[in-house]
Design a protein around this motif. Structure first.
Motif, PDB file in Angstrom:
ATOM      1  N   ALA A 236       0.832  -1.207   0.000  1.00 11.70           N
ATOM      2  CA  ALA A 236       0.000   0.000   0.000  1.00 11.70           C
ATOM      3  C   ALA A 236       0.866   1.257   0.000  1.00 11.70           C
ATOM      4  O   ALA A 236       0.555   2.242  -0.685  1.00 11.70           O
ATOM      5  CB  ALA A 236      -0.932  -0.008   1.211  1.00 11.70           C
TER       6      ALA A 236
ATOM      7  N   TYR B 295       2.371   1.565  -3.553  1.00 15.43           N
ATOM      8  CA  TYR B 295       1.369   1.940  -4.556  1.00 15.43           C
ATOM      9  C   TYR B 295       0.750   3.307  -4.270  1.00 15.43           C
ATOM     10  O   TYR B 295       0.057   3.857  -5.114  1.00 15.43           O
ATOM     11  CB  TYR B 295       0.274   0.880  -4.619  1.00 15.43           C
ATOM     12  N   SER B 296       0.992   3.863  -3.087  1.00 14.76           N
ATOM     13  CA  SER B 296       0.456   5.192  -2.759  1.00 14.76           C
ATOM     14  C   SER B 296       1.501   6.286  -2.910  1.00 14.76           C
ATOM     15  O   SER B 296       1.255   7.309  -3.541  1.00 14.76           O
ATOM     16  CB  SER B 296      -0.088   5.208  -1.326  1.00 14.76           C
ATOM     17  N   PHE B 297       2.697   6.064  -2.336  1.00 13.57           N
ATOM     18  CA  PHE B 297       3.699   7.120  -2.274  1.00 13.57           C
ATOM     19  C   PHE B 297       4.954   6.822  -3.081  1.00 13.57           C
ATOM     20  O   PHE B 297       5.915   7.592  -3.039  1.00 13.57           O
ATOM     21  CB  PHE B 297       4.091   7.379  -0.813  1.00 13.57           C
TER      22      PHE B 297
ATOM     23  N   GLY C 180       3.109   5.862  -7.567  1.00 12.81           N
ATOM     24  CA  GLY C 180       2.010   5.697  -6.623  1.00 12.81           C
ATOM     25  C   GLY C 180       0.853   6.637  -6.909  1.00 12.81           C
ATOM     26  O   GLY C 180       0.979   7.632  -7.646  1.00 12.81           O
ATOM     27  N   LEU C 181      -0.273   6.342  -6.297  1.00 16.99           N
ATOM     28  CA  LEU C 181      -1.492   7.124  -6.507  1.00 16.99           C
ATOM     29  C   LEU C 181      -1.278   8.593  -6.162  1.00 16.99           C
ATOM     30  O   LEU C 181      -1.620   9.492  -6.948  1.00 16.99           O
ATOM     31  CB  LEU C 181      -2.628   6.535  -5.653  1.00 16.99           C
ATOM     32  N   ILE C 182      -0.716   8.875  -4.999  1.00 18.49           N
ATOM     33  CA  ILE C 182      -0.517  10.262  -4.562  1.00 18.49           C
ATOM     34  C   ILE C 182       0.537  10.945  -5.433  1.00 18.49           C
ATOM     35  O   ILE C 182       0.386  12.117  -5.812  1.00 18.49           O
ATOM     36  CB  ILE C 182      -0.099  10.305  -3.081  1.00 18.49           C
TER      37      ILE C 182
ATOM     38  N   ILE D 244      -5.911   7.760   2.464  1.00 20.12           N
ATOM     39  CA  ILE D 244      -5.062   7.862   1.271  1.00 20.12           C
ATOM     40  C   ILE D 244      -4.206   6.613   1.114  1.00 20.12           C
ATOM     41  O   ILE D 244      -4.068   6.060   0.021  1.00 20.12           O
ATOM     42  CB  ILE D 244      -4.167   9.112   1.369  1.00 20.12           C
ATOM     43  N   LEU D 245      -3.643   6.174   2.231  1.00 16.64           N
ATOM     44  CA  LEU D 245      -2.734   5.036   2.173  1.00 16.64           C
ATOM     45  C   LEU D 245      -3.422   3.778   1.676  1.00 16.64           C
ATOM     46  O   LEU D 245      -2.860   3.020   0.872  1.00 16.64           O
ATOM     47  CB  LEU D 245      -2.130   4.792   3.562  1.00 16.64           C
TER      48      LEU D 245
ATOM     49  N   ALA E 190      -6.375   3.643   0.055  1.00 14.53           N
ATOM     50  CA  ALA E 190      -7.266   3.823  -1.098  1.00 14.53           C
ATOM     51  C   ALA E 190      -6.866   2.912  -2.253  1.00 14.53           C
ATOM     52  O   ALA E 190      -7.727   2.409  -2.991  1.00 14.53           O
ATOM     53  CB  ALA E 190      -7.252   5.290  -1.540  1.00 14.53           C
ATOM     54  N   VAL E 191      -5.555   2.689  -2.396  1.00  7.52           N
ATOM     55  CA  VAL E 191      -5.092   1.865  -3.517  1.00  7.52           C
ATOM     56  C   VAL E 191      -5.604   0.436  -3.416  1.00  7.52           C
ATOM     57  O   VAL E 191      -5.735  -0.253  -4.431  1.00  7.52           O
ATOM     58  CB  VAL E 191      -3.554   1.863  -3.597  1.00  7.52           C
TER      59      VAL E 191
ATOM     60  N   TRP F 133      -2.127  -1.661 -13.170  1.00 13.47           N
ATOM     61  CA  TRP F 133      -1.589  -0.456 -12.530  1.00 13.47           C
ATOM     62  C   TRP F 133      -0.070  -0.401 -12.730  1.00 13.47           C
ATOM     63  O   TRP F 133       0.593  -1.412 -12.613  1.00 13.47           O
ATOM     64  CB  TRP F 133      -1.895  -0.508 -11.029  1.00 13.47           C
TER      65      TRP F 133
END
Length: 891
Positions: free
Chosen positions: A120, A123-125, A129-131, A307-308, A310-311, A321
């Motif tokens: 996570a 994939y977030s940071f 990553g998403l963010i 946020i963390l 959400a992925v 992805w």
């Protein structure tokens, strides 16, 4: 009369203490002592040789220092955040729905398997990553201290919040009013009426969070990078490419040392515990500034958690992805179509319910001993020590200790052993929750009841338990949730018929199927949400029931109805659990003599080919396949020997050599299958897995990187920060790279090249063989070195993944099949199935693993690697150890 009652009270509490003590002596002390004795076990030389070996090992003390720093900082930060959240819930006038949101968000991370935390964060940071994609740049480097701190805080926040939230509910707010009337300033009122009663719980939170972070391996494995911690060292020693239980036991001993300081600290702070005769209902002071500040900071924490994770809700529903964002349900349907999934899901529910039931009784009984009795201080200290020790021992250590202790017994591979393991492993937090609640209750209840003629047990059932019911339900919920998400210990003690859903996730991680991991994580999340909703509804009903003031007869009816409802629920749980256990046991006994149990570390493609060979030759329904990661299966082979549940295994050949040398556990094969190279008579190879350079074509273009042609090219500074490789200490995949370098350039030349590669890789030297391809897929790096067939499969699926056969050669490692020698209990069909796999499965296996192994085999040029080579020396454990030393000298 008083002496008789007191004596009876002491007798009852002593029985409870004895039951708790026996449980933990047999299922904690004995297994751990057996494992720790290995730290002194040595047939050649002094008993302290393993300590000297570990203490002198390069980087060990730096890893210990890193662990203390990361775990210490995270425990302080987590406790502060948890205190803020709990304070916001209990001492502000924010709307009720906001407080519910905070309570739900604070415990959300514990509803997911910890194995997903690292993914996570990436994939977030991470770079893709998403963010990072939303804001156009990466906010911080996730590999190293920063990533560990974030992961540890998210991981430990639920535990800290539950402890503080639970204890705050038993603080009498009336004393805040008294303090204000006496003219105290706000800060003094805060310190005296809130902080002081919480000192013990705050200390418990710091200790709990510290040890949870100190002993965790999953988060460092994903985002630790080169910031090595002691848990990683433990994994390398216990379950690395060359397991060393003796050195691993030394590391485990070192990890237990801080618990001594923790015990002394908590005992010292016991004097600050405050009891209240009753809990007064007092409205919070109106203070808009306080409410606004608490709301802003609490919402910031909630947003970060949202946020963390959400992925987890996004990645499973996109095609690939982060490069193909089209919506798809393919990942979900493929997981749900797995016929094994329904069985392991039912197993998880059964294990979780029984763990929660047994664990709640144990935690409540232990808390009664320390918080509601006059038993000796020595007895109370024993229970306190048990709580701290269970919190300090990593799940991996408990799992291996159980392997050693119960191998060959009637408990091996049973649901009962898994349940008891979970109860022991997660005892600390439920016990502290119960203890803190019981300590806040009126200490004179038992004395008053005794003077009125009631005995101690009646007082506990009639007075203490009803008042503690909300906490008991929270403890039940805590055990249930953790039993659903745990994997570290269970993976070693679950058998082929007692596997749970998290072991399936571990299996998928071995196959690098991270979309499917997120799908199963969502399934666990929704199950835990439903379960917590039910438990919370019951707890809220009880709280509401206590607050309502109606006539006595109506109140008695309502209480009776509530008791009947709860009793019915518990009876239902017990009935379903016993039925499930009976059914499972019946199935086990009926099938045990019929089915051949096959343990395997093989990839999905290989398992499919072996199943097809068996099914097409009359063995359909006569076997049961169970997959493991190489490390976990290697640990089981070395620890269990001939007591292993499996009748047949497929495993890395050098691991089979080590297991045979240590345990003499394999039968001589009775069928003829001439190989191109000489192999021992107790196994035959099934696959030859090659190494290759793996590239992300999109990232190569974006970074403007030249395509490498050789492994030596990866040492070019142009690739700095863009390479991911595995560590040969932890994964044998790295051996393929080192074989190529040593073969082409000699050991001195290999050191020079490898030093440059490690410098370029930086924080991307992975512990897991699937680590490099995971990071290449996610766009964290542009280039990795891993298994060739995985890159071939990704390219065929349309991912922006390609591979390069290095000019030094595509070196290989074999995986082989062997039959367990169980004497009179050996299943004769296992030998026939091994022969069937070798003689009927190789054609399909060669479509994925093209190298010829047996006489008469040819290679399909479409699948053949460009430079297939074989190392000049036999691939033995001694050679692997030599190459590990070479690798360490390059870091």
């Amino acid at each position: 009369m008083k002496k008789t009652g007191q004596r009876k009270k002491q007798t009852e509490i002593k029985i409870i203490f004895l039951a708790v003590a026996v449980l933990f002596v047999w299922f904690l002390a004995a297994p751990v002592i057996m494992l720790l004795l290995k730290s002194f076990q040595n047939n050649q030389g002094a008993f302290w040789v393993h300590y000297i070996d570990m203490f002198a090992k390069k980087g060990f003390w730096k890893a210990v220092e890193n662990s203390f720093l990361a775990a210490g900082c995270s425990s302080i930060l987590t406790t502060l955040l948890a205190f803020l959240l709990a304070y916001t819930v209990h001492y502000t006038n924010l709307p009720r729905f906001v407080k519910k949101l905070i309570r739900a968000g604070a415990v959300l991370p514990m509803l997911l398997p910890t194995i997903t935390y690292g993914f996570a964060i990436i994939y977030s940071f991470g770079k893709q990553g998403l963010i990072t994609r939303l804001f156009g740049h990466q906010f911080f480097d996730i590999y190293g201290f920063g990533g560990l701190l974030l992961g540890y805080v998210v991981y430990t926040l639920p535990v800290s919040f539950l402890l503080l939230h639970n204890t705050m509910g038993y603080i009498d707010k009336k004393f805040m009013v008294v303090s204000r009337i006496m003219g105290d300033k706000g800060i003094k009122t805060f310190a005296v009426t809130i902080l002081r009663p919480l000192l013990g719980t705050l200390a418990a939170s710091l200790v709990q969070c510290f040890f949870l972070a100190f002993t965790d391996f999953g988060i460092p494995a994903s985002v630790g990078g080169q910031y090595e911690v002691v848990a990683s060292v433990l994994y390398d020693e216990m379950l690395g490419s060359l397991p060393n239980f003796n050195n691993g036991a030394v590391v485990a001993v070192i990890m237990l040392v801080p618990s001594v300081v923790s015990i002394a600290l908590l005992h010292y702070l016991e004097r600050y515990n405050v009891r209240y005769n009753k809990i007064s209902v007092v409205e919070n002071w109106k203070n808009k500034t306080r409410d606004s500040v608490c709301a802003v900071f609490s919402m910031a924490v909630m947003v970060m958690i949202a946020i963390l994770f959400a992925v987890v809700f996004i990645v499973p529903f996109v095609s690939g992805w982060p490069y193909d964002m089209t919506f798809t349900m393919e990942h979900v349907t493929s997981v749900l179509a797995d016929p094994v999934l329904s069985g392991v899901y039912k197993n998880s529910l059964l294990v979780s319910l029984l763990t929660a039931l047994v664990g709640s009784f144990v935690a409540y009984g232990a808390a009664l001993v320390t918080a509601r009795s006059r038993i000796s201080k020595q007895c109370k200290s024993i229970v306190e020590g048990i709580a701290l020790v269970t919190n300090t021992i990593p799940g991996m250590v408990i799992g291996i200790a159980f392997l050693l202790m119960f191998s060959g017994t009637s408990l091996q591979n049973t649901f009962l052993l898994i349940i008891l393991c979970n109860v022991v492993h997660y005892f600390s937090t439920p016990y502290l929750m119960m203890k803190n609640s019981l300590e806040k209750m009126n200490a004179s209840w038992e004395t008053t009841a005794m003077l009125m003629g009631d005995n101690w047990l009646k007082t506990i059932f009639r007075v203490v338990t009803p008042n503690a019911l909300p906490t008991i339900l929270e403890v039940f919920s805590y055990y249930f949730v953790n039993a659903m998400v745990t994997v570290s210990a269970v993976v070693f003690i679950a058998g082929a018929r007692t596997m749970v859903i998290t072991t399936k996730i571990k299996e998928l991680q071995h196959f690098a199927k991270f979309n499917e991991i997120f799908v199963l994580s969502l399934g666990i999340l929704f199950t835990n949400i439903v379960a917590k909703g039910i438990f919370q509804a019951i707890a809220n009903y009880k709280r509401k029931d206590k607050k309502q003031k109606k006539d006595k007869s109506m109140k008695e009816k309502r209480q009776m109805k509530a008791k009947r409802t709860i009793a019915a629920c518990l009876a239902g749980v017990l009935t379903l659990s016993m039925a499930g256990t009976f059914t499972a046991c019946s199935n086990e006994s009926n099938k045990a003599s019929e089915q051949v149990i096959i343990y395997s570390n093989a990839d999905d493609e290989a398992i499919t080919a072996m199943k097809n060979a068996l099914d097409q030759n009359g063995y359909e329904g006569q076997y049961l396949f169970q997959s493991f990661g190489t490390s976990e299966l290697g640990g089981k082979l070395l620890a269990e020997g001939t007591n292993i549940e499996a009748d047949m295994v497929t495993m890395s050949s050098f691991y089979l050599d080590s297991a045979q040398e240590q345990n003499k556990m394999f039968e001589t094969l009775t069928f003829d299958a001439p190989t191109l190279t000489e192999v021992p008579d107790f196994y035959r190879p099934i696959t030859s897995q090659e190494g290759a350079i793996i590239v992300n074509t999109e990232e190569m273009k974006t970074a403007g990187l030249p395509m490498p042609a050789s492994i030596k090219d990866l040492a070019d500074p142009v690739y700095e920060g863009q390479i991911s490789v595995t560590d040969i200490k932890s994964s044998s995949t790295a051996w393929l790279l080192i074989q190529a370098l040593v073969s082409e350039y000699g050991e001195d030349g290999a050191k020079e090249v490898l030093t440059g590669i490690y410098k370029n890789a930086g924080p991307h030297i992975e512990d897991s063989g699937s680590g490099p391809i995971k990071k290449v897929r996610a766009g964290e790096v542009a280039i990795g070195f891993g298994l060739r067939h995985q890159a071939v499969a990704d390219k065929a699926e349309g991912l922006p993944i390609d591979f390069v056969d290095p000019s030094e050669g595509n070196f290989s490692l074999t995986e082989s099949v062997a039959v367990i020698d169980k004497g009179d209990k050996t299943n004769p069909t296992a030998m026939k199935m091994a022969e069937c796999i070798i003689k009927n499965g190789r054609q399909e296996l060669q479509q994925t693993y093209p190298n010829p192994i047996y006489e008469g085999e040819t290679v399909d040029t479409a699948n053949e690697s460009a430079y297939p080579k074989v190392f000049s020396e036999p691939l033995t454990a001694a050679l692997l150890e030599r190459h590990q030393e070479l690798s360490e000298s390059c870091k």
